[in-house]
Scaffold this motif. Structure first.
Motif, mmCIF file in Angstrom:
data_model
loop_
_atom_site.group_PDB
_atom_site.id
_atom_site.type_symbol
_atom_site.label_atom_id
_atom_site.label_comp_id
_atom_site.label_asym_id
_atom_site.label_seq_id
_atom_site.Cartn_x
_atom_site.Cartn_y
_atom_site.Cartn_z
ATOM 1 N N SER A 93 -8.701 25.027 21.562
ATOM 2 C CA SER A 93 -8.623 23.393 22.271
ATOM 3 C C SER A 93 -9.009 22.612 21.865
ATOM 4 O O SER A 93 -8.140 21.305 22.077
ATOM 5 N N GLY A 94 -9.176 22.773 19.860
ATOM 6 C CA GLY A 94 -9.215 21.856 19.441
ATOM 7 C C GLY A 94 -7.691 21.410 18.323
ATOM 8 O O GLY A 94 -8.325 20.858 16.828
ATOM 9 N N GLY A 95 -7.066 22.478 17.975
ATOM 10 C CA GLY A 95 -5.867 22.531 17.408
ATOM 11 C C GLY A 95 -5.291 21.535 16.662
ATOM 12 O O GLY A 95 -4.829 20.726 17.544
ATOM 13 N N ILE A 96 -4.769 21.452 15.882
ATOM 14 C CA ILE A 96 -4.286 20.502 15.442
ATOM 15 C C ILE A 96 -3.442 20.565 14.183
ATOM 16 O O ILE A 96 -3.708 21.647 13.554
ATOM 17 N N THR A 97 -1.782 20.205 14.426
ATOM 18 C CA THR A 97 -0.346 20.131 13.495
ATOM 19 C C THR A 97 0.170 19.345 13.065
ATOM 20 O O THR A 97 -0.103 18.268 13.791
ATOM 21 N N TYR A 98 -0.042 19.832 11.912
ATOM 22 C CA TYR A 98 -0.064 18.244 10.644
ATOM 23 C C TYR A 98 1.410 18.903 10.001
ATOM 24 O O TYR A 98 2.729 19.879 10.481
ATOM 25 N N GLU A 99 2.421 17.543 9.780
ATOM 26 C CA GLU A 99 3.700 17.502 8.386
ATOM 27 C C GLU A 99 2.738 16.953 6.940
ATOM 28 O O GLU A 99 2.172 15.885 7.346
ATOM 29 N N VAL A 100 3.697 17.072 6.191
ATOM 30 C CA VAL A 100 3.144 17.283 4.910
ATOM 31 C C VAL A 100 4.710 16.355 4.080
ATOM 32 O O VAL A 100 5.560 17.169 4.382
ATOM 33 N N THR A 101 4.706 15.095 3.974
ATOM 34 C CA THR A 101 5.682 14.748 3.073
ATOM 35 C C THR A 101 5.887 14.689 1.837
ATOM 36 O O THR A 101 4.184 13.506 1.184
ATOM 37 N N GLY A 102 6.566 14.704 0.670
ATOM 38 C CA GLY A 102 6.487 14.040 -1.077
ATOM 39 C C GLY A 102 7.379 14.968 -1.387
ATOM 40 O O GLY A 102 8.962 15.319 -1.272
ATOM 41 N N PRO A 103 7.770 14.447 -2.911
ATOM 42 C CA PRO A 103 8.417 15.257 -3.220
ATOM 43 C C PRO A 103 8.484 17.021 -4.256
ATOM 44 O O PRO A 103 7.891 17.007 -5.034
ATOM 45 N N PHE A 104 8.351 17.473 -2.369
ATOM 46 C CA PHE A 104 8.586 19.182 -3.798
ATOM 47 C C PHE A 104 9.689 19.720 -4.358
ATOM 48 O O PHE A 104 10.922 18.718 -3.680
ATOM 49 N N ARG A 105 9.199 20.206 -5.243
ATOM 50 C CA ARG A 105 10.147 20.256 -5.979
ATOM 51 C C ARG A 105 11.612 21.269 -5.811
ATOM 52 O O ARG A 105 11.342 22.061 -4.870
ATOM 53 N N THR A 106 12.794 20.424 -6.256
ATOM 54 C CA THR A 106 13.737 21.815 -6.107
ATOM 55 C C THR A 106 14.389 22.420 -7.071
ATOM 56 O O THR A 106 15.250 23.075 -7.097
ATOM 57 N N ASN A 113 12.156 19.470 2.406
ATOM 58 C CA ASN A 113 10.943 18.111 1.937
ATOM 59 C C ASN A 113 9.752 17.567 3.139
ATOM 60 O O ASN A 113 9.294 16.590 3.065
ATOM 61 N N ARG A 114 9.532 18.219 4.107
ATOM 62 C CA ARG A 114 8.826 18.473 5.136
ATOM 63 C C ARG A 114 8.199 19.780 5.048
ATOM 64 O O ARG A 114 8.344 21.001 5.588
ATOM 65 N N MET A 115 7.106 19.732 5.048
ATOM 66 C CA MET A 115 6.057 20.897 5.181
ATOM 67 C C MET A 115 5.570 21.189 6.449
ATOM 68 O O MET A 115 4.522 19.869 6.893
ATOM 69 N N TYR A 116 5.066 21.633 7.268
ATOM 70 C CA TYR A 116 4.394 22.082 8.303
ATOM 71 C C TYR A 116 3.343 22.986 8.384
ATOM 72 O O TYR A 116 3.929 24.291 8.060
ATOM 73 N N PHE A 117 2.032 22.698 9.287
ATOM 74 C CA PHE A 117 1.477 23.891 9.277
ATOM 75 C C PHE A 117 0.647 23.690 10.441
ATOM 76 O O PHE A 117 0.611 22.324 10.765
ATOM 77 N N SER A 118 -0.766 24.369 10.947
ATOM 78 C CA SER A 118 -1.962 24.170 11.912
ATOM 79 C C SER A 118 -3.121 24.491 11.642
ATOM 80 O O SER A 118 -3.359 25.681 10.715
ATOM 81 N N SER A 119 -4.024 23.677 12.245
ATOM 82 C CA SER A 119 -5.140 24.050 11.446
ATOM 83 C C SER A 119 -5.652 24.193 13.260
ATOM 84 O O SER A 119 -5.765 23.651 14.065
ATOM 85 N N GLN A 120 -5.544 25.505 13.135
ATOM 86 C CA GLN A 120 -5.841 27.177 14.881
ATOM 87 C C GLN A 120 -6.153 25.954 15.193
ATOM 88 O O GLN A 120 -6.240 25.445 17.141
ATOM 89 N N ARG A 121 -8.327 25.530 15.124
ATOM 90 C CA ARG A 121 -8.517 24.873 15.607
ATOM 91 C C ARG A 121 -9.811 23.625 15.629
ATOM 92 O O ARG A 121 -10.592 23.918 16.109
#
Length: 383
Positions: free
Chosen positions: A368-381, A353-361
């Protein structure tokens, strides 16, 4: 007959372009075509500059050169491939650092059951251009160095055991690794325009200290696995040692599920599906096989339990696209204002129910500008 029509009817270098083919509920029908996402259209960008489907939210969990939450640990530059590991009622997200000249490695973030960040720490240092990799069934992270003399490193997501260089897995421009517990092998991709598709056969499953490195060979359409004589790749690169080795144009991400290893090649913008049961190679997605292709710049790939694949873009229009078992490819999310970056490290927590990913730059276009995110929501089961 134009190229798209030809490819739809062709057998391409021993790889079958299969239409509407499905083995199990979770397997993908090939090749995927442009369609509507099961999550609906993307909404306007949120405060983090991410366009998401309705009812999904994002948060920033780490920024390169800055402390992760209040842990005091500084997040690495150029975040790339990643994966999640169960940790009691919480989980750990590991992330590679694609920095050069010994500045790479792997970091980890530890979450509690509610998704709060408990700690962050380093699990591998002093390596170079750690790009993608893959988790193992015994809960280690294989971190792959993307340069001509690169190694695969086995690391401990908890940071307790020292990382180990796995020389037997070969020395080449590694990209990703995907474990196949059914055949007890590990598939590996190679990020060069004349790269190969490999598998490592450990002498003992669960112990990567010894084994055979093999390369996929195509002989008039018949596929086979042949031992690489010198996995060290010196003086002859591994990809040049076996006659007839099948060439792939820029191997990227890899993910194994239910008898298939899905992997991507950026040079021809394809997602491949290696059918390990029948020893066949299928094209699961090709931007020339659909109209208005949403997925370009294919890179890291992962899957959800329901059977969906998620492919991150390096380039394109900065999307993570979904490929469903119903043969549909569509954008799942889009990152605005970061055209000089790439998306990578896409992974789900154990609950899905949580996805992680990064924007490398990130927005700066710099490692040095990399950002790592979390996405939360109703991912289907279910679907």
């Amino acid at each position: 007959m134009d190229r798209r029509q030809f490819l739809r009817a062709a057998v391409v270098g021993g790889s079958v372009v299969t239409l509407g083919f499905s083995v199990t509920r979770e397997s993908i029908a090939f090749p995927a075509k442009t369609g509507a996402s099961p999550y609906g259209p993307l909404q306007a960008a949120d405060a983090n500059g991410i366009e998401l489907p309705a009812n999904f939210t994002s948060r920033v969990i780490a920024r390169s050169t800055q402390s992760v939450a209040d842990t005091g640990y500084t997040w690495h530059g150029a975040p790339d491939g990643g994966a999640c590991f169960a940790d009691g009622t919480g989980w750990i997200y590991v992330s590679n650092s694609e920095m050069s000249s010994g500045g790479g490695g792997v970091s980890a973030i530890r979450f509690d059951a509610d998704g709060n960040i408990n700690s962050a720490y380093r699990i591998l240092s002093g390596t170079t251009r750690n790009c993608a990799g893959g988790p193992t069934p015994w809960n280690t992270w294989l971190s792959c160095e993307e340069h001509d003399t690169g190694y695969t490193w086995e690391t401990d997501p908890w940071g307790v055991k020292a990382p180990v260089r796995r020389d037997a897995m070969g020395r080449f421009k590694h990209e990703a690794a995907a474990c196949d517990p059914d055949r007890e092998v590990i598939y590996q991709t190679e990020d060069t325009s004349d790269g190969c598709f490999y598998r490592f056969v450990p002498t003992t499953w669960g112990d990567l200290s010894a084994g055979k490195l093999q390369v996929l060979v195509d002989s008039s359409g018949a596929l086979s696995w042949v031992d690489v004589p010198d996995p060290d790749g010196s003086p002859t690169p591994t990809r040049d040692q076996v006659p007839g080795a099948k060439i792939f144009n820029g191997g990227e991400g890899a993910f194994y599920r239910n008898g298939y290893c899905y992997f991507t090649t950026k040079g021809d913008n394809r997602v491949w599906a290696y059918d390990a049961v029948n020893n066949q190679l299928h094209i699961a997605y090709d931007d020339n096989l659909t109209s208005n292709p949403p997925l370009t710049g294919v890179d890291n790939i992962t899957g959800a339990a329901v059977g969906d694949l998620y492919v991150a873009e390096d380039g394109g229009n900065m999307e993570i696209c979904i490929i469903t078992p119903d043969d549909i490819v569509a954008p799942f999310l889009r990152v605005a204002g970061q055209s000089s970056s790439e998306l990578c490290g896409v992974a789900f927590n154990p609950a899905g129910n949580r996805m992680y990913f990064s924007s490398q730059r990130g927005t700066s276009g710099s490692s040095s500008g990399g950002i790592t995110y979390e996405v939360t929501g109703p991912f289907r089961t279910t679907r």
